[in-house]
Enzyme design. Structure first.
Site, short mmCIF file in Angstrom:
data_model
loop_
_atom_site.label_atom_id
_atom_site.label_comp_id
_atom_site.label_asym_id
_atom_site.label_seq_id
_atom_site.Cartn_x
_atom_site.Cartn_y
_atom_site.Cartn_z
N TYR A 168 40.64 16.55 48.77
CA TYR A 168 40.24 15.80 47.58
C TYR A 168 40.46 16.65 46.32
CZ TYR A 168 37.25 12.97 44.49
OH TYR A 168 36.75 12.19 43.46
N ASN A 213 22.31 7.94 50.57
CA ASN A 213 21.58 8.44 51.74
C ASN A 213 20.08 8.46 51.50
OD1 ASN A 213 23.90 8.88 53.19
ND2 ASN A 213 23.55 11.06 53.52
N GLY A 228 20.83 22.09 53.76
CA GLY A 228 20.47 23.42 53.25
C GLY A 228 19.05 23.41 52.72
N GLY A 230 18.07 22.77 49.70
CA GLY A 230 17.82 21.76 48.66
C GLY A 230 17.77 22.33 47.26
N THR A 233 22.10 22.08 42.91
CA THR A 233 21.85 21.09 41.86
C THR A 233 23.05 20.16 41.66
OG1 THR A 233 22.76 22.39 40.03
CG2 THR A 233 20.44 22.78 40.59
N ARG A 298 25.98 22.11 39.61
CA ARG A 298 26.98 21.36 38.85
C ARG A 298 26.29 20.64 37.70
NH1 ARG A 298 29.77 17.39 42.44
NH2 ARG A 298 31.15 19.06 43.12
N1 UDP Z 1 23.14 16.00 50.15
C1 UDP Z 1 21.98 16.17 50.87
N2 UDP Z 1 21.66 15.21 51.78
C2 UDP Z 1 22.42 14.10 51.99
C3 UDP Z 1 23.60 13.94 51.24
C4 UDP Z 1 23.95 14.92 50.34
O1 UDP Z 1 21.25 17.15 50.70
O2 UDP Z 1 22.03 13.26 52.81
C5 UDP Z 1 23.51 17.04 49.16
C6 UDP Z 1 24.87 17.66 49.38
O3 UDP Z 1 24.76 18.72 50.29
C7 UDP Z 1 25.23 18.10 47.98
C8 UDP Z 1 24.54 17.09 47.08
O4 UDP Z 1 23.56 16.44 47.89
O5 UDP Z 1 24.72 19.37 47.72
C9 UDP Z 1 25.48 16.05 46.52
O6 UDP Z 1 26.24 15.55 47.58
P1 UDP Z 1 27.22 14.31 47.44
O7 UDP Z 1 27.87 14.11 48.78
O8 UDP Z 1 26.51 13.17 46.84
O9 UDP Z 1 28.33 14.73 46.37
P2 UDP Z 1 29.06 16.08 45.98
O10 UDP Z 1 28.53 16.39 44.62
O11 UDP Z 1 28.71 17.18 46.96
O12 UDP Z 1 30.49 15.73 46.00
#
Ligand code: UDP
Length: 334
Positions: A168, A213, A228, A230, A233, A298
């Protein structure tokens, strides 16, 4: 005077690739609401018919199933005819076709790379040959796991070209390079938007991203899964704010790249707690292993968008969740 009157009655014509997707369908809906005419293309890999069902019968909307990565696909002939055969005030080609959820693009790796490369090239040719303004949907993922915080457009990012998100990230980075080369060498009238995390109704409940989710888990009182500790950000932008910025970028003459997103930064743990609270859920938080390549933090610097477009988000996370949770309730039949 007569000329002014007749030209002011002309409509704008848009080709939107990814029209049945999450952001694409909101874009189409807003553009139709403004009185524009839209030809939407989607291959329905992640887009859904139900995202466009409430405006599919609008006389100003034409919906076509097609794959932008395949030049032989009939969608290009239809799109060219659409842009050339009618008299429009101005014409636009918006490239919003791509899987964007890490879970989904990691399943469709080659498709994601082909959509971002060949698909972008095919749409750039269409826009250049029809003198249409071109807008490329890029992403905050081009910053990878950022060493500069908040992320400014001048930062070049930290991306592993063979990492778990590379299909991606590199597709989008290549897309930006390709758009820039078309601007430089073919005088294409193009702008690039780096989209930060966005949420809202129509982001599929099975999309795998964080708000779908957490909302689905909280509404069904099942465990809310944090990857992880949590502490990572994100900064979440409500889709209506984003769409307003994209349309303003289309209307501008800006040729270059800008960030669009909401700088309101939150840890994933705080986000989980907030969603559990607003849904009145009995869910527990559980921690699962961090997915590889997951950026630690981010947040967009939106100074450029504020300056160039006079744009800034208006909807807070709390307001946006109030506009989003009922949609998941409906989807889940809760
Ligand atoms: N995340 C999470 N639990 C979930 C889905 C995502 O803790 O069920 C976390 C993921 O590890 C990331 C953040 O939420 O750090 C955002 O994930 P997402 O897939 O929405 O988008 P990304 O910004 O990573 O592309």
């Amino acid at each position: 005077m007569a000329d002014e009157l007749s030209s002011s009655s002309l409509q704008k014509g848009y080709v939107i690739a990814g029209a049945a997707g999450f952001i694409g369908s909101h874009l189409v809906e807003t553009l139709l609401g403004e009185g524009s005419v839209v030809l939407g293309i989607d291959n329905y890999l992640t887009g859904r018919q139900e995202n466009i069902s409430h405006f599919v019968s609008n006389a100003n909307f034409i919906s076509i199933r097609g794959d932008i990565s395949c030049l032989e696909d009939g969608c290009f002939q239809s799109a060219r005819q659409f842009l050339e055969s009618r008299e429009f005030e101005s014409t636009y080609v918006f490239n919003f076709a791509s899987a964007a959820s890490p879970v989904i693009y990691q399943e469709f790796q080659i498709e994601t790379l082909m959509t971002g490369s060949l698909g972008t090239k095919n749409l750039l040719d269409l826009a250049t040959e029809t003198s249409s303004r071109f807008i490329q949907a890029s992403t905050s993922e081009i910053y990878g796991n950022p060493k500069v915080h908040p992320q400014v457009e001048e930062y070049h990012g930290d991306v592993d070209p063979i990492g778990p998100r590379s299909m991606y990230d590199e597709a989008k980075r290549f897309g930006e390079a390709l758009v820039t080369s078309y601007v430089n060498t073919r005088n294409t009238n193009a702008g690039i938007v780096r989209i930060f995390n966005t949420y809202g109704p129509r982001m599929r409940e099975d999309d795998g991203r964080v708000i779908p989710n957490f909302a689905s888990q909280a509404l069904s009182n099942s465990d809310v899964t944090i990857y992880g500790d949590g502490k990572q950000t994100r900064s979440m932008c409500f889709v209506a704010d984003l769409v307003r910025g994209i349309i303003e970028l289309g209307n501008s003459t800006f040729r270059g790249v800008l960030n669009l997103g909401n700088p309101e930064e939150i840890t994933m743990l705080e986000l989980a707690e907030k969603i559990i609270k607003v849904t009145g859920s009995r869910s527990k938080i559980v921690h699962l292993p961090m997915s590889p390549g997951d950026p630690e933090r981010r947040r967009p610097d939106i100074s450029r968008a504020m300056k160039v477009l006079s744009w800034q988000p208006e909807i807070t996370l709390s307001q946006g969740l109030d506009l989003t949770i009922p949609w998941y309730r409906e989807q889940l039949g809760i």
